[in-house]
Design a protein around this motif. Structure first.
Motif, mmCIF file in Angstrom:
data_model
loop_
_atom_site.group_PDB
_atom_site.id
_atom_site.type_symbol
_atom_site.label_atom_id
_atom_site.label_comp_id
_atom_site.label_asym_id
_atom_site.label_seq_id
_atom_site.Cartn_x
_atom_site.Cartn_y
_atom_site.Cartn_z
ATOM 1 N N THR A 225 0.824 -1.208 0.000
ATOM 2 C CA THR A 225 0.000 0.000 0.000
ATOM 3 C C THR A 225 0.859 1.260 0.000
ATOM 4 O OG1 THR A 225 -1.695 -1.229 1.215
ATOM 5 C CG2 THR A 225 -1.880 1.169 1.189
ATOM 6 N N MET A 226 1.921 1.255 0.789
ATOM 7 C CA MET A 226 2.816 2.406 0.834
ATOM 8 C C MET A 226 3.500 2.625 -0.512
ATOM 9 S SD MET A 226 4.488 1.781 4.616
ATOM 10 C CE MET A 226 5.716 3.054 4.329
ATOM 11 N N ILE A 227 3.912 1.546 -1.147
ATOM 12 C CA ILE A 227 4.575 1.674 -2.452
ATOM 13 C C ILE A 227 3.615 2.228 -3.498
ATOM 14 C CG2 ILE A 227 5.638 0.363 -4.329
ATOM 15 C CD1 ILE A 227 6.802 -1.509 -2.219
ATOM 16 N N VAL A 228 2.376 1.733 -3.491
ATOM 17 C CA VAL A 228 1.385 2.204 -4.458
ATOM 18 C C VAL A 228 1.093 3.685 -4.238
ATOM 19 C CG1 VAL A 228 -1.015 1.961 -5.210
ATOM 20 C CG2 VAL A 228 0.380 -0.065 -4.803
ATOM 21 N N GLU A 229 0.918 4.093 -2.973
ATOM 22 C CA GLU A 229 0.646 5.501 -2.687
ATOM 23 C C GLU A 229 1.819 6.387 -3.084
ATOM 24 O OE1 GLU A 229 -0.326 5.704 1.397
ATOM 25 O OE2 GLU A 229 -2.338 4.826 1.156
ATOM 26 N N VAL B 99 3.996 5.850 -5.479
ATOM 27 C CA VAL B 99 4.024 5.942 -6.946
ATOM 28 C C VAL B 99 2.931 6.887 -7.445
ATOM 29 C CG1 VAL B 99 3.693 4.636 -9.071
ATOM 30 C CG2 VAL B 99 5.088 3.684 -7.229
ATOM 31 N N GLN B 100 1.742 6.788 -6.855
ATOM 32 C CA GLN B 100 0.644 7.667 -7.273
ATOM 33 C C GLN B 100 0.953 9.130 -6.977
ATOM 34 O OE1 GLN B 100 -2.800 6.104 -5.288
ATOM 35 N NE2 GLN B 100 -3.079 4.415 -6.775
ATOM 36 N N ASN B 101 1.526 9.398 -5.820
ATOM 37 C CA ASN B 101 1.870 10.785 -5.482
ATOM 38 C C ASN B 101 2.929 11.342 -6.422
ATOM 39 O OD1 ASN B 101 0.058 10.778 -3.337
ATOM 40 N ND2 ASN B 101 1.621 10.053 -1.866
ATOM 41 N N ASN B 102 3.920 10.534 -6.718
ATOM 42 C CA ASN B 102 4.949 10.996 -7.656
ATOM 43 C C ASN B 102 4.364 11.232 -9.052
ATOM 44 O OD1 ASN B 102 6.928 10.896 -5.690
ATOM 45 N ND2 ASN B 102 7.479 8.755 -6.166
ATOM 46 N N TRP B 103 3.431 10.387 -9.420
ATOM 47 C CA TRP B 103 2.800 10.563 -10.741
ATOM 48 C C TRP B 103 1.977 11.848 -10.782
ATOM 49 C CZ3 TRP B 103 3.158 8.580 -15.439
ATOM 50 C CH2 TRP B 103 2.134 8.804 -16.352
ATOM 51 N N ARG B 104 1.227 12.145 -9.713
ATOM 52 C CA ARG B 104 0.440 13.381 -9.680
ATOM 53 C C ARG B 104 1.343 14.612 -9.691
ATOM 54 N NH1 ARG B 104 -2.267 10.561 -5.342
ATOM 55 N NH2 ARG B 104 -4.194 9.554 -6.084
#
Length: 292
Positions: free
Chosen positions: A271-275, A277-282
């Motif tokens: 979950t931490m890894i997914v979050e 990655v999503q934050n970096n993408w945004r």
């Protein structure tokens, strides 16, 4: 310094004590026939010698008690071992008649169905004290180096015990037999009497002498020589490690990998890894729009 002085005094006391005790024993034997004056004895005996005699007597008494307890415990252990050996029953193996007479005993490579047929129990044999067929089975794998090391010794063992049927089964090739006979690793050596298991070799070293001790402990039979010859390395059980594709092992590893991935995806680390990655993408998307 005081410690070393006391230590030397203690050593001198022990030496004098043993000499006094020895002289006391000799004087005691003589004193039976020679009368002594009590007053003269009290005057000539020093108080220090009396004290040393008491100390030596106490030490001798303590050592005697310790020796008695040690010897009694050893005797108890020996009696328990002897009683366990007496109560242990040896299996009686039925003699095997070879035809023709000059045929030499050898190991037979069998499959699962042949082993099941060979280990059929006879109802007229109630226990191990009745003569019945004894079968020694080696569960091995051709790709196992430990099985290859044990192979020539097991091949030679068949000549040492001609009244015991010795067979070998490839546990990897006939994997369905393993659960039936409780085989969890190879090589495994098991003794059967009238189709019933009576012993399992649990050693980590595999040689003909240890195999012979295992057979002797169960059957009480003595070997007819223990010699590993050059032909024993050739067969019947091969002593050469053969590389084979273990499909069950590959399937097991795939199962472990899939389960590991599944449980990792259910963990908080995923979950931490997914979050992250999503934050970096945004942030990257927002930065790109701002530049435009």
């Amino acid at each position: 310094m005081h410690f070393f002085i006391k230590f030397h005094i203690f050593i001198l006391v022990l030496a004098c004590g043993f000499s006094i005790s020895k002289q006391y024993d000799m004087d005691e034997e003589v004193a039976i026939d020679v009368p002594k004056d009590e007053d003269m004895e009290m005057e000539t005996v020093d108080d220090s010698e009396s004290l040393l005699s008491n100390v030596v007597s106490d030490m001798n008494r303590t050592l005697s008690n310790l020796y008695f307890h040690v010897t009694s415990s050893n005797a108890t252990a020996e009696n328990k071992t002897q009683s366990s050996n007496e109560t242990k029953k040896l299996v009686k193996c039925k003699d095997i008649i070879y035809e023709p007479e000059d045929l030499e005993p050898s190991v037979e490579i069998i499959n699962g169905s042949a082993l099941a047929k060979l280990l059929q129990s006879k109802p007229d044999v109630p226990g191990r004290d009745v003569e019945a067929d004894c079968v020694l089975v080696l569960f091995y794998a051709r790709a196992c180096p430990f099985s290859a090391h044990a192979a020539p010794h097991f091949n030679a063992l068949s000549r040492s015990y001609p009244n015991i049927k010795m067979v070998a089964l490839d546990a990897l090739k006939h994997s369905g037999i393993n659960a039936q006979y409780g085989i969890v690793g190879v090589p495994t050596l098991k003794m059967f009497h009238n189709g019933r298991p009576v012993g399992k070799f649990n050693g980590t070293e595999y040689n003909i002498h240890l195999f012979s001790k295992f057979v002797n402990a169960i059957t009480g039979q003595n070997p007819q020589g223990l010699l590993v010859m050059s032909k024993d390395f050739q067969g019947p059980v091969s002593s050469v490690v053969e590389k084979e594709t273990d499909y069950f092992l590959i399937l097991s590893w795939l199962f472990i990998v899939v389960c590991s991935i599944y449980y990792f995806m259910e963990s908080k680390w995923w979950t931490m890894i997914v979050e992250m990655v999503q934050n970096n993408w945004r942030e990257s998307v927002a930065q790109h729009e701002h530049n435009d």
